[in-house]
Design a protein around this motif. Structure first.
Motif, short mmCIF file in Angstrom:
data_model
loop_
_atom_site.label_atom_id
_atom_site.label_comp_id
_atom_site.label_asym_id
_atom_site.label_seq_id
_atom_site.Cartn_x
_atom_site.Cartn_y
_atom_site.Cartn_z
N GLY A 98 6.53 2.82 -11.44
CA GLY A 98 5.55 3.90 -12.23
C GLY A 98 4.48 3.18 -12.77
N ALA A 99 4.90 1.89 -13.50
CA ALA A 99 3.66 1.08 -14.14
C ALA A 99 2.87 0.66 -13.03
N TYR A 100 3.44 0.01 -12.15
CA TYR A 100 2.49 -0.47 -10.97
C TYR A 100 1.63 0.65 -10.24
N LEU A 101 2.21 2.04 -10.20
CA LEU A 101 1.46 2.85 -9.52
C LEU A 101 0.43 3.23 -10.60
N HIS A 102 0.54 3.50 -11.63
CA HIS A 102 -0.46 3.43 -12.77
C HIS A 102 -1.55 2.62 -12.82
N GLY A 103 -1.14 1.35 -12.72
CA GLY A 103 -2.06 0.46 -12.54
C GLY A 103 -3.13 0.49 -11.31
N LEU A 104 -2.37 0.64 -10.09
CA LEU A 104 -3.07 1.12 -8.88
C LEU A 104 -4.03 2.18 -8.89
#
Length: 109
Positions: A98-104
């Motif tokens: 979820g954190a990487y998707l948010h950053g993406l």
């Protein structure tokens, strides 16, 4: 050098996986754990280094890595019912996905 929150989280996640793989090897003699933990930690170290210069690529690699770990360890947890390490690692990996998707999504705008 001032680290971003994403870099700190990635470094912590990489350390968690690396130490977990080493613990699996030392406690149970599992070479598979050592290799998987070390390889995952190495990929996440790449993500950590790449985040400031190329956040889209880094977040994409992070999503793939953490989603794969979520799937593998989540299925292991469902099969064995063992909270540690499979359950804990699947939850941590899900959060990082979820954190990487948010950053993406923030980087693509």
């Amino acid at each position: 050098m001032d680290l971003s929150t994403s870099q700190k989280a990635t470094l912590g996640y990489a350390a968690f996986l690396g130490v977990g793989g080493l613990m699996g090897y030392l406690k149970g003699g599992s070479q598979k754990s050592l290799i998987a933990g070390g390889a995952s930690a190495a990929v996440l170290c790449y993500v950590y280094m790449e985040l400031p210069q190329n956040p889209v690529l880094a977040s994409s690699v992070g999503v793939v890595t953490s989603a794969a770990l979520t799937g593998m360890m989540g299925s292991r947890f469902l099969r064995t019912g063992k909270v540690f390490p499979a359950g804990v690692l699947s939850v941590v990996s899900l959060v990082m996905t979820g954190a990487y998707l948010h950053g993406l999504t923030r980087s693509v705008r």
